[in-house]
Design a protein around this motif. Structure first.
Motif, PDB file in Angstrom:
ATOM      1  N   LYS A   1       5.729   5.260 -10.167  1.00  0.00           N
ATOM      2  CA  LYS A   1       4.927   5.656  -9.104  1.00  0.00           C
ATOM      3  C   LYS A   1       3.766   6.297  -9.463  1.00  0.00           C
ATOM      4  O   LYS A   1       2.580   6.120  -8.811  1.00  0.00           O
ATOM      5  CB  LYS A   1       5.594   6.623  -8.192  1.00  0.00           C
ATOM      6  CG  LYS A   1       4.841   7.230  -7.066  1.00  0.00           C
ATOM      7  CD  LYS A   1       5.702   8.261  -6.126  1.00  0.00           C
ATOM      8  CE  LYS A   1       4.666   8.680  -5.321  1.00  0.00           C
ATOM      9  NZ  LYS A   1       5.598   9.693  -4.519  1.00  0.00           N
TER      10      LYS A   1
ATOM     11  N   PHE B   1       3.722   0.764  -8.032  1.00  0.00           N
ATOM     12  CA  PHE B   1       5.177   0.357  -7.465  1.00  0.00           C
ATOM     13  C   PHE B   1       5.591   1.659  -7.185  1.00  0.00           C
ATOM     14  O   PHE B   1       5.764   2.633  -7.814  1.00  0.00           O
ATOM     15  CB  PHE B   1       5.957  -0.267  -8.855  1.00  0.00           C
ATOM     16  CG  PHE B   1       7.309  -0.344  -8.393  1.00  0.00           C
ATOM     17  CD1 PHE B   1       7.814  -1.565  -7.875  1.00  0.00           C
ATOM     18  CD2 PHE B   1       8.286   0.514  -9.178  1.00  0.00           C
ATOM     19  CE1 PHE B   1       9.184  -1.794  -7.611  1.00  0.00           C
ATOM     20  CE2 PHE B   1       9.562   0.313  -8.889  1.00  0.00           C
ATOM     21  CZ  PHE B   1       9.870  -0.627  -8.342  1.00  0.00           C
TER      22      PHE B   1
ATOM     23  N   CYS C   1      11.340   5.498 -11.853  1.00  0.00           N
ATOM     24  CA  CYS C   1      10.530   5.306 -10.734  1.00  0.00           C
ATOM     25  C   CYS C   1       9.249   6.172 -10.345  1.00  0.00           C
ATOM     26  O   CYS C   1       8.260   5.894 -10.133  1.00  0.00           O
ATOM     27  CB  CYS C   1      11.463   5.089  -9.338  1.00  0.00           C
ATOM     28  SG  CYS C   1      12.419   3.712  -9.453  1.00  0.00           S
TER      29      CYS C   1
END
Length: 114
Positions: free
Chosen positions: A33, A38, A29
Protein backbone atom coordinates in the motif's frame (compact mmCIF):
# COMPACT_ATOMS: atom_id res chain seq x y z
CA UNK A 1 -8.66 -35.24 29.74
CA UNK A 2 -11.94 -35.65 27.94
CA UNK A 3 -12.94 -35.23 24.30
CA UNK A 4 -14.23 -31.71 24.94
CA UNK A 5 -10.72 -30.67 25.97
CA UNK A 6 -9.22 -32.38 22.92
CA UNK A 7 -11.75 -30.62 20.68
CA UNK A 8 -10.98 -27.23 22.25
CA UNK A 9 -7.27 -27.75 21.62
CA UNK A 10 -7.96 -28.96 18.08
CA UNK A 11 -10.04 -25.88 17.25
CA UNK A 12 -7.28 -23.58 18.52
CA UNK A 13 -4.73 -25.52 16.52
CA UNK A 14 -6.81 -25.33 13.34
CA UNK A 15 -7.20 -21.56 13.51
CA UNK A 16 -3.62 -20.73 14.57
CA UNK A 17 -1.86 -21.29 11.22
CA UNK A 18 -4.45 -19.41 9.10
CA UNK A 19 -4.32 -16.55 11.62
CA UNK A 20 -0.52 -16.41 11.23
CA UNK A 21 -0.79 -16.46 7.42
CA UNK A 22 -3.36 -13.66 7.46
CA UNK A 23 -1.09 -11.60 9.74
CA UNK A 24 1.85 -12.01 7.37
CA UNK A 25 -0.31 -11.20 4.34
CA UNK A 26 -1.63 -8.11 6.10
CA UNK A 27 1.94 -6.97 6.68
CA UNK A 28 2.78 -7.54 2.99
CA UNK A 29 -0.35 -5.63 1.95
CA UNK A 30 0.64 -2.76 4.23
CA UNK A 31 4.04 -2.52 2.58
CA UNK A 32 2.50 -2.73 -0.90
CA UNK A 33 0.00 0.00 0.00
CA UNK A 34 2.83 2.36 0.83
CA UNK A 35 5.09 1.44 -2.09
CA UNK A 36 2.56 0.89 -4.91
CA UNK A 37 -1.03 1.74 -5.75
CA UNK A 38 -2.18 -1.72 -4.69
CA UNK A 39 -4.37 -1.49 -1.59
CA UNK A 40 -5.71 -4.76 -0.18
CA UNK A 41 -5.36 -3.66 3.43
CA UNK A 42 -9.11 -3.18 4.03
CA UNK A 43 -9.88 -6.70 2.85
CA UNK A 44 -6.94 -8.41 4.55
CA UNK A 45 -7.57 -6.37 7.69
CA UNK A 46 -11.08 -7.77 7.95
CA UNK A 47 -9.95 -11.33 7.22
CA UNK A 48 -7.22 -11.10 9.82
CA UNK A 49 -9.59 -9.53 12.35
CA UNK A 50 -12.06 -12.40 12.02
CA UNK A 51 -9.31 -15.01 12.34
CA UNK A 52 -7.74 -13.21 15.30
CA UNK A 53 -11.09 -13.01 17.11
CA UNK A 54 -11.66 -16.72 16.46
CA UNK A 55 -8.17 -17.43 17.80
CA UNK A 56 -8.92 -15.48 20.99
CA UNK A 57 -12.25 -17.25 21.50
CA UNK A 58 -10.68 -20.68 20.96
CA UNK A 59 -7.71 -19.70 23.13
CA UNK A 60 -10.03 -18.80 26.01
CA UNK A 61 -11.99 -22.05 25.59
CA UNK A 62 -8.78 -24.11 25.46
CA UNK A 63 -7.44 -22.33 28.55
CA UNK A 64 -10.64 -23.14 30.40
CA UNK A 65 -10.94 -26.75 29.21
CA UNK A 66 -7.24 -27.73 29.45
CA UNK A 67 -6.72 -25.87 32.74
CA UNK A 68 -3.49 -24.33 31.53
CA UNK A 69 -1.23 -22.47 33.90
CA UNK A 70 -1.03 -18.71 33.54
CA UNK A 71 2.38 -19.10 31.88
CA UNK A 72 1.11 -21.52 29.24
CA UNK A 73 -1.92 -19.41 28.45
CA UNK A 74 0.24 -16.27 28.27
CA UNK A 75 2.58 -18.05 25.86
CA UNK A 76 -0.27 -18.95 23.49
CA UNK A 77 -1.62 -15.41 23.72
CA UNK A 78 1.82 -13.93 22.99
CA UNK A 79 2.17 -16.25 20.00
CA UNK A 80 -1.09 -14.83 18.61
CA UNK A 81 0.31 -11.29 18.44
CA UNK A 82 3.65 -12.24 16.88
CA UNK A 83 3.71 -12.26 13.06
CA UNK A 84 4.64 -15.96 12.69
CA UNK A 85 3.69 -17.03 16.20
CA UNK A 86 0.66 -18.98 15.02
CA UNK A 87 2.93 -21.48 13.31
CA UNK A 88 4.75 -22.17 16.56
CA UNK A 89 1.44 -22.40 18.42
CA UNK A 90 0.16 -24.89 15.86
CA UNK A 91 3.23 -27.07 16.28
CA UNK A 92 2.98 -27.07 20.10
CA UNK A 93 -0.76 -27.65 20.02
CA UNK A 94 -0.36 -30.64 17.73
CA UNK A 95 1.41 -32.56 20.49
CA UNK A 96 -0.98 -31.37 23.17
CA UNK A 97 -4.00 -32.35 21.07
CA UNK A 98 -2.62 -35.83 20.39
CA UNK A 99 -1.91 -36.31 24.10
CA UNK A 100 -5.43 -35.17 24.99
CA UNK A 101 -7.01 -37.59 22.50
CA UNK A 102 -4.92 -40.50 23.79
CA UNK A 103 -5.80 -39.66 27.40
CA UNK A 104 -9.47 -39.36 26.52
CA UNK A 105 -9.53 -42.70 24.75
CA UNK A 106 -7.66 -44.37 27.60
CA UNK A 107 -10.22 -43.11 30.10
CA UNK A 108 -13.04 -44.41 27.87
CA UNK A 109 -11.42 -47.84 27.76
CA UNK A 110 -11.17 -47.89 31.57
CA UNK A 111 -14.87 -47.09 31.86
CA UNK A 112 -15.86 -49.82 29.38
CA UNK A 113 -13.64 -52.43 31.05
CA UNK A 114 -14.88 -51.62 34.56
Amino acid sequence: MDMKTANALRRLRLVSAPEAVSFLLLMVCSVLKRTTEFNAVPVMGRVHAVLFILYLIFWALAWYRARWSVGTSALYFALSVLPAGGFFAERRLKGETEDAVVASRASEVKVVNA
